[in-house]
Design an enzyme around this catalytic site. Sequence first.
Site, mmCIF file in Angstrom:
data_model
loop_
_atom_site.group_PDB
_atom_site.id
_atom_site.type_symbol
_atom_site.label_atom_id
_atom_site.label_comp_id
_atom_site.label_asym_id
_atom_site.label_seq_id
_atom_site.Cartn_x
_atom_site.Cartn_y
_atom_site.Cartn_z
ATOM 1 N N CYS A 86 0.836 -1.206 0.000
ATOM 2 C CA CYS A 86 0.000 0.000 0.000
ATOM 3 C C CYS A 86 0.875 1.263 0.000
ATOM 4 C CB CYS A 86 -0.967 -0.046 1.174
ATOM 5 S SG CYS A 86 -2.376 1.052 0.965
ATOM 6 N N HIS A 200 -3.548 -5.605 1.114
ATOM 7 C CA HIS A 200 -2.879 -5.818 2.405
ATOM 8 C C HIS A 200 -2.858 -7.292 2.803
ATOM 9 C CE1 HIS A 200 -2.473 -1.621 3.873
ATOM 10 N NE2 HIS A 200 -3.508 -1.402 3.089
ATOM 11 N N GLU A 202 -1.216 -8.673 5.064
ATOM 12 C CA GLU A 202 -1.136 -8.807 6.530
ATOM 13 C C GLU A 202 -2.505 -8.713 7.187
ATOM 14 O OE1 GLU A 202 -0.558 -6.086 4.952
ATOM 15 O OE2 GLU A 202 -1.116 -4.322 6.137
#
Lengths: 223, 80
Positions: A86, A200, A202
């Site tokens: 990002c 993302h 994560e």
Amino acid sequence: MRVGVVVFPGTNCDRDTKWAFERIGAKADFIWHNEKNLHKKYDLIVLPGGFSYGDYLRSGAIARFSPIMNAVKEYAKKGGFVLGICNGFQILLESHLLPGAMTRNENLHFISKFHHLKVINNNNKFLQKFNEGDIINIPIAHAEGNYKIDEETLKEMYDNEQILLQYCDENGHYLNPNGSIDAIAGICNKEKNVFGLMPHPERAMSDILGGSDGIKMLEGFIS
Amino acid sequence: MKIAVNVHLKAGVLDPQGKAVLHALHTLGFKEVEDVRVGKQILLNINAKDKEEAIKKAEEMAKELLANPVIENYEIEVKE
């Protein structure tokens, strides 16, 4: 496996990113942006998401001048693996570690939702655990993810297997949330050691929180 | 020396902010507006011996940082 997670003023995905790598068995450290050197031997440097320097001027434009970025550039030049997620991706673009630039999402909205992605190329460390054509589901959260690159470089990038991920719908059909050229969501450099993506991984580490496709992505760096 | 650096998205790059402003102007009744591009102006106060040097410095700054040449054009304007 040791991962360095760089923290800029305004970074806000640093803890999630550290946790995600620890969850798959890696050791992870925070690296403050004011550091001039990488003090340990790292297998991967991650520039996490957030709003470094408040997105002033252009997203990622100021973070590029943080002292740590010279060390990250050196590290990448020697073949070290770098992942930008990002805002981290935007920083890599502004630092010229990856080609292209980001502009505002076509519909001007900040888009925050799970989005399907298609694996375009798996001939790299990052996506080696996937098959080409796999459809995965990973959250996106950005206002400036509208990827732009000139036609000539874009063609070169396809030829060099640098186009890694495209946005799509759940069946793999074209669906472009932000206006990116060819609905591109993730790329790498020619040498295939610097990776950038807007989604993302994560945030996709657990099925009870919506999905776990991020695990396989991050695990690519471990094996 | 006061120098303005005007930064705009290149002609081929879609300017979503400009589009949104265009729609708003049309809603207000300004039907004669055909196109809007939104950019930014960066005002610099440069310590230089003459105009030429100030412009040259501003050029370097624009290339290095103030504009992103992949998507943006810039022009330099001397204010005083």
